[in-house]
Design an enzyme around this catalytic site. Structure first.
Site, PDB file in Angstrom:
ATOM      1  N   PHE A 128       0.931  -7.667  -1.193  1.00 60.33           N
ATOM      2  CA  PHE A 128       1.829  -6.564  -1.323  1.00 60.33           C
ATOM      3  C   PHE A 128       2.915  -7.030  -1.721  1.00 60.33           C
ATOM      4  O   PHE A 128       3.676  -7.761  -1.012  1.00 60.33           O
ATOM      5  CB  PHE A 128       1.484  -5.653  -0.161  1.00 60.33           C
ATOM      6  CG  PHE A 128       2.086  -3.945  -0.392  1.00 60.33           C
ATOM      7  CD1 PHE A 128       1.453  -3.481  -1.134  1.00 60.33           C
ATOM      8  CD2 PHE A 128       3.170  -3.818   0.139  1.00 60.33           C
ATOM      9  CE1 PHE A 128       2.082  -1.922  -1.225  1.00 60.33           C
ATOM     10  CE2 PHE A 128       3.668  -2.483  -0.014  1.00 60.33           C
ATOM     11  CZ  PHE A 128       3.176  -1.703  -0.803  1.00 60.33           C
ATOM     12  N   ASP A 199      -0.805 -10.022   7.389  1.00 59.66           N
ATOM     13  CA  ASP A 199      -0.635  -8.721   7.299  1.00 59.66           C
ATOM     14  C   ASP A 199      -1.926  -7.986   7.477  1.00 59.66           C
ATOM     15  O   ASP A 199      -2.765  -8.148   6.513  1.00 59.66           O
ATOM     16  CB  ASP A 199      -0.044  -8.618   5.840  1.00 59.66           C
ATOM     17  CG  ASP A 199       0.406  -7.186   5.770  1.00 59.66           C
ATOM     18  OD1 ASP A 199       0.009  -6.142   6.336  1.00 59.66           O
ATOM     19  OD2 ASP A 199       1.425  -6.704   5.077  1.00 59.66           O
ATOM     20  N   TYR A 229      -0.284   4.119   9.298  1.00 63.40           N
ATOM     21  CA  TYR A 229      -0.291   5.257   8.610  1.00 63.40           C
ATOM     22  C   TYR A 229      -1.673   5.255   7.679  1.00 63.40           C
ATOM     23  O   TYR A 229      -1.969   6.284   7.255  1.00 63.40           O
ATOM     24  CB  TYR A 229       0.896   5.709   7.670  1.00 63.40           C
ATOM     25  CG  TYR A 229       1.373   4.594   7.105  1.00 63.40           C
ATOM     26  CD1 TYR A 229       0.862   4.294   5.827  1.00 63.40           C
ATOM     27  CD2 TYR A 229       2.664   4.108   7.389  1.00 63.40           C
ATOM     28  CE1 TYR A 229       1.387   3.321   5.119  1.00 63.40           C
ATOM     29  CE2 TYR A 229       3.309   3.126   6.647  1.00 63.40           C
ATOM     30  CZ  TYR A 229       2.667   2.532   5.550  1.00 63.40           C
ATOM     31  OH  TYR A 229       3.137   1.692   4.778  1.00 63.40           O
ATOM     32  N   LYS A 230      -2.362   4.158   7.526  1.00 60.80           N
ATOM     33  CA  LYS A 230      -3.398   4.037   6.742  1.00 60.80           C
ATOM     34  C   LYS A 230      -4.742   4.345   7.595  1.00 60.80           C
ATOM     35  O   LYS A 230      -4.918   5.368   8.070  1.00 60.80           O
ATOM     36  CB  LYS A 230      -3.443   2.682   6.413  1.00 60.80           C
ATOM     37  CG  LYS A 230      -2.241   2.414   5.375  1.00 60.80           C
ATOM     38  CD  LYS A 230      -2.286   0.752   4.668  1.00 60.80           C
ATOM     39  CE  LYS A 230      -1.075   0.479   4.286  1.00 60.80           C
ATOM     40  NZ  LYS A 230      -0.739   1.033   3.075  1.00 60.80           N
ATOM     41  N   ARG A 385      -8.243   3.081  -7.351  1.00 62.26           N
ATOM     42  CA  ARG A 385      -8.499   2.527  -6.167  1.00 62.26           C
ATOM     43  C   ARG A 385      -8.933   3.729  -5.278  1.00 62.26           C
ATOM     44  O   ARG A 385      -8.386   4.928  -5.133  1.00 62.26           O
ATOM     45  CB  ARG A 385      -7.163   2.214  -5.429  1.00 62.26           C
ATOM     46  CG  ARG A 385      -7.372   1.344  -3.972  1.00 62.26           C
ATOM     47  CD  ARG A 385      -5.902   0.649  -3.905  1.00 62.26           C
ATOM     48  NE  ARG A 385      -5.012   1.878  -3.295  1.00 62.26           N
ATOM     49  CZ  ARG A 385      -3.936   1.578  -2.423  1.00 62.26           C
ATOM     50  NH1 ARG A 385      -3.791   0.048  -1.880  1.00 62.26           N
ATOM     51  NH2 ARG A 385      -3.225   2.405  -1.964  1.00 62.26           N
TER      52      ARG A 385
HETATM   53  C1  LIG Z   1      -0.378  -5.160   2.612  1.00 64.87           C
HETATM   54  C2  LIG Z   1       0.629  -4.049   2.847  1.00 64.87           C
HETATM   55  N1  LIG Z   1       1.628  -4.527   3.888  1.00 64.87           N
HETATM   56  C3  LIG Z   1       2.843  -3.668   3.940  1.00 64.87           C
HETATM   57  C4  LIG Z   1       2.801  -2.362   3.252  1.00 64.87           C
HETATM   58  C5  LIG Z   1       4.037  -1.352   3.791  1.00 64.87           C
HETATM   59  O1  LIG Z   1       4.838  -1.666   4.518  1.00 64.87           O
HETATM   60  P1  LIG Z   1       5.980  -0.503   5.005  1.00 64.87           P
HETATM   61  O2  LIG Z   1       5.193   0.182   6.040  1.00 64.87           O
HETATM   62  O3  LIG Z   1       7.098  -1.430   5.642  1.00 64.87           O
HETATM   63  O4  LIG Z   1       6.307   0.405   4.043  1.00 64.87           O
HETATM   64  C6  LIG Z   1       1.844  -1.817   2.511  1.00 64.87           C
HETATM   65  C7  LIG Z   1       1.744  -0.536   2.230  1.00 64.87           C
HETATM   66  O5  LIG Z   1       0.967  -0.069   1.449  1.00 64.87           O
HETATM   67  C8  LIG Z   1       0.766  -2.892   2.193  1.00 64.87           C
HETATM   68  O6  LIG Z   1      -0.347  -2.402   1.755  1.00 64.87           O
END
Ligand SMILES: Cc1ncc(COP(=O)(O)O)c(C=O)c1O
Length: 426
Positions: A128, A199, A229-230, A385
């Site tokens: 990401f 991550d 939030y996911k 997706r």
């Molecule tokens: C793998 C991954 N890391 C980090 C993030 C986002 O990070 P943040 O909450 O800091 O915007 C996402 C967002 O979709 C993501 O898919």
């Protein structure tokens, strides 16, 4: 597989009652819980209670009386149970990007001491972007080289070269849904003298995660971050989480040494003294309302544990059955329309999402689907997706979503001008 077969699978699903926990809008098939989870029914009442009673009536006393001050740890312990971490090892704070900055800084500081000759941060080009941007910034600041692989098979040979300080990977790829073998890669990173940072944005709450491993100590990861939030259903912009293995948590001051990470914030001393363990990864005042909402979301996942024989293993079984069915139906019913599967076909390598590429019309096809109430998303340049949250997605939703996709493709309705205008968020 007929629609009736899908309905029969739902009737037999031991997790079917979990859908009741959510406010799903009528007429919507929601296949985007990997981007923003659905609103739990408990959240509005809990948020209202925090606002009206805890804030409105008890005011500042609530930091103590309502336990606001320990929310990062309380919600953190609940998330820890979902990712194979122990109580007291994980906190909720800030965003995933900010937490990445903290843990990658810590990892580099530790590597600098333990293995100063190793000068590489290794990651994947398909990671990401925020992960890559944070790493790019830190690499430049600390004199490291950010090396990016194009294929997962390149990771091991690069580790074997012996100059990787930190291997930084996303467990489930945001674009393809490909899932890494966490235990095996962690072990290989450690065998090569590298620290392992995961991550978990697309894993926590969707697939079983075992940060500390079951086997040899070398299988236990070093650092992890993830999103609220996911699949944790914490709401838009929900705070994120951060975990550091207890063997490393005390070794370094994380760079955002704010007062909430101080050993005794209310002594108001002029010098920083980091809190022991993971609490030092806190920085400023916690966003109480958002954290209360996140706790409701995490509870919806933990509810799977209350169903005998289910829990995360049951959620994973259902998620695989949903994604397998989606792949099978799209490939059989929408053949000849230029869709190519980009997610792994093998269960062991697939997270909880399925992506198809379309050379020319990915964006308008997704917009036409959304107009019909089938909500997925589009990831440039060509990816449709679809996320499958087993807590609330039914087999009949999969069947109906594919029927809509077939109709959109057969009719060519995606060609309409209104579906071809790009919005800011895709
Ligand atoms: C793998 C991954 N890391 C980090 C993030 C986002 O990070 P943040 O909450 O800091 O915007 C996402 C967002 O979709 C993501 O898919």
């Amino acid at each position: 597989m007929t629609r009736d077969d899908a309905l029969a699978l739902d009737a037999d699903d031991p997790l079917r009652s979990l859908r009741e926990q959510f406010s799903l809008p009528a007429g919507v098939i929601y296949l985007d819980g990997n981007s923003l989870g659905v609103l739990p029914k408990a959240t509005p009442a809990r948020v209202q209670q925090v606002v009206q009673q805890e804030w409105g009536e008890s005011l500042i006393r609530s930091w103590n009386t309502a336990g606001w001050i320990t929310l990062p740890q309380r919600v953190g312990d609940k998330i820890a149970a979902l990712v194979g971490a122990g109580p007291g090892e994980l906190v909720v704070a800030d965003s995933t990007s900010v937490n990445l900055y903290k843990v990658l800084s810590a990892a580099l500081a530790i590597a600098e001491t333990d293995a100063p000759a190793k000068r590489v941060i290794l990651s994947e080009r398909s990671n990401f972007p925020t992960d890559l941007y944070i790493a790019e910034g830190l690499a430049a600041e600390r004199g490291y080289e950010l090396v990016l692989t194009d294929e997962p098979e390149q990771i091991e040979p690069l580790l074997a070269e012996g100059n990787v300080a930190v291997l930084m990977l996303t467990h489930v790829n945001y674009r393809t849904g490909r899932m890494h073998d966490m235990g095996a890669l962690t072990q290989r990173a450690h065998a090569a003298g590298a620290l392992m940072l995961w991550d978990l944005a697309h894993s926590a709450g969707a697939v079983p995660v075992n940060l500390k491993g079951n086997g040899p100590e070398a299988e236990a990861a070093d650092f992890a971050v993830g999103c609220g939030y996911k699949y944790l259903n914490g709401g838009p912009g929900a705070p994120a989480f951060v975990w550091v293995h207890p063997r490393l948590a005390d070794r370094f001051w994380q760079p955002l040494s704010g007062w909430m990470g101080h050993a005794a914030p209310f002594e108001f001393t002029s010098q920083y003294r980091p809190a022991p363990g993971i609490a030092r990864y806190l920085c400023g005042t916690p966003p109480v309302i958002s954290m209360a909402a996140l706790e409701c979301g995490v509870d919806t996942v933990l509810a799977a544990e209350a169903i005998p024989g289910q829990g995360l293993a049951g959620l994973r079984r259902k998620s695989l059955a949903l994604t397998r069915l989606f792949i099978e139906l799209v490939e059989s019913r929408c053949a000849g329309h230029g869709l190519t599967l980009v997610s792994p076909r093998e269960d062991a390598h697939r997270g909880s999402q399925v992506c198809f590429a379309h050379d020319t019309a990915g964006y308008p096809i997704m917009q036409a689907l959304i107009a019909r109430g089938v909500i997925g998303d589009f990831r440039a340049p060509d990816i449709l997706r679809f996320g499958f949250t087993p807590l609330y997605t039914r087999f009949v939703d999969v069947w109906d979503a594919v029927e809509h996709l077939k109709q959109v493709l057969d009719s060519g309705e995606w060609r309409e001008a209104r579906f071809n205008q790009r919005a800011a968020v895709t």
